[in-house]
Structures are given as C-alpha cells and as structure tokens.
Design an enzyme around this catalytic site. Structure first.
Site: not given
Length: 252
Positions: A84, A233
């Site tokens: 990320s 995620h």
C-alpha cells in the site's frame, strides 16, 4: 531521518515497508517464514511505529529515508517490498535509485493516483480523547462508534502506545490527517524501473484493476502480476502463507 527497523534472519537483504497506519510489526509473521533464507529489514516509515515524527511527510522524503537506511547498513542492492503506502514508497525508490534494487515487490497498490478514502478512519482516530481512556478495551469501544469492522480497529490499535503518562498514538496523527492527500499521489511520468517487478494483488481488493495494467507497464516494463485468492487489501494478514510462497517464487 534515521528510521527504526527490526533486522532478522540471514542471507540476501529483503527490505519490507508497511502501509498507512501500520508498522514493522505487521510483517513479523511473514518474516518468521522467510528468515532462514533472507536477512529481513522490517522498517517503520517516518511518522509510524517507533520511527521519528516530522511535519514533512511525502514520498520524496520517505525515499530519502530509505536510502539513508540502506547507506547506514552498508547495503548495495536489495530485494525491496512494500504494501500500500509502503508500495508507493518502494516504487518511488526503485525509479529514483534503480541501481539499489535487485528485485521489486509491490503489494496491492498501483502507480496511479488514489483519491482520499480514509476519512472514516481518521474521524475515528481523531475522536478518541486519549486522556480519558484507561484501557485498550475502552479505546476499542470508542473507536467502534465510528469504525465498525473489528479487524480494522484491531489493526489501528496496534499503533496505540502506553507509558506512565497514559496512552498516546505512535503514528503522527495530526500530520497524517493534514497531509493525507500525499498518500494517494501518482508516480511522476517518465520514470522507469527496468528490473524484475512483482505486483501482488488481493483477489477481493479493487486497489489493482485491469485498467491499471497499462500504467504499471509504463513504469515497470518487466512486471508480472499475481492475484492472492481469498484476500483483500491486507493480503499479508489474510493469506500470509500464499504471500510468502509468492515472494519465494519470485525472488528465486
């Protein structure tokens, strides 16, 4: 800036960068599986974990922080991985200092622009009156008024420190709140990293989409893409063994 990091294992160096609101601790389970093969550097990026706080917080300075760490540790080329926000730092580092990256692994982020989407989390974190909190359970109960998912609250509360004076955030919450737009900025056009690159995507995540692939190719012409099944995620927390196997396959 001298970053805090944990160093474990033996072998060629593999540097791992956490995502927004995270810390080096998020990667301990991954490190345990890899430490027999690699020397792992689990890094706290600035304004996170036990690294120093600063009013300056963008990818330019985070890239230079990483270079300072590699220089201080006497590391030439490294395997570099980021998730990320950490993936954005890693991508920016690779296109800025390609000679320092043997192979690049980017977990669930693309080089494109991402609009701000952390408003609920920031609202919840900023609403906590830490001076009135006497336990982690109280902090969790307060956060639950804004952030409904227990797993996200558990992740965020890992950044809640405690000493004799009481609770405090390890993250630099005011600076992150003020500069949250910086997290989503795109890589600058015209930069290229020609080394081998692996993009790992959570199959249930929308951070990497089919329409992102031409943009990825533009910056990373030697990339490959692998989807981690049954993962969103936070793929390294949801499917750690699959992530470990993907790392091993790619590096070897």
């Amino acid at each position: 800036m001298k970053l805090n990091f944990k160093k474990v294992g033996e072998g060629k160096p593999l540097v791992i960068l956490h995502g927004l609101f995270g810390s080096a601790d998020n990667w301990f389970s991954i490190a345990k599986e890899l430490e027999k093969n690699y020397t792992l550097y689990l890094v706290d990026q600035r304004n996170h974990g036990d690294s120093p706080h600063s009013n300056v917080w963008d990818y330019d300075v985070m890239v230079e922080d990483l270079k300072e760490l590699l220089d201080q540790e006497g590391l030439g080329k490294v395997y570099l991985m980021g998730h990320s926000m950490g993936g954005k730092t890693a991508m920016n580092f690779a296109v800025t200092y390609p000679e320092r990256v043997e192979k690049l692994i980017v977990a669930d982020i693309a080089p494109r622009y991402y609009p701000v989407h952390h408003q609920v989390i920031l609202k919840g974190l900023n609403s906590l009156q830490l001076q009135n909190i006497s336990s982690r359970k109280e902090a969790d109960d307060e956060l639950a008024k804004t952030i409904k998912e227990p797993s996200i609250r558990q992740f965020l509360l890992k950044s809640l420190g405690r000493d004799s004076a009481g609770f405090s955030w390890k993250i630099n919450l005011p600076v992150i709140t003020q500069n949250i737009e910086n997290v989503g900025v795109a890589l600058e056009e015209g930069q290229i990293y020609k080394g081998p690159t692996l993009f790992l995507a959570g199959a249930n995540s929308d951070y990497i989409r089919q329409k992102d692939l031409p943009g990825i190719l533009e910056f990373f012409p030697e990339y490959e893409l692998e989807f981690i099944a049954n993962a969103g995620h936070w793929l390294h927390a949801e499917q750690p063994l699959a992530v470990v196997e993907a790392i091993r396959r790619f590096i070897n």
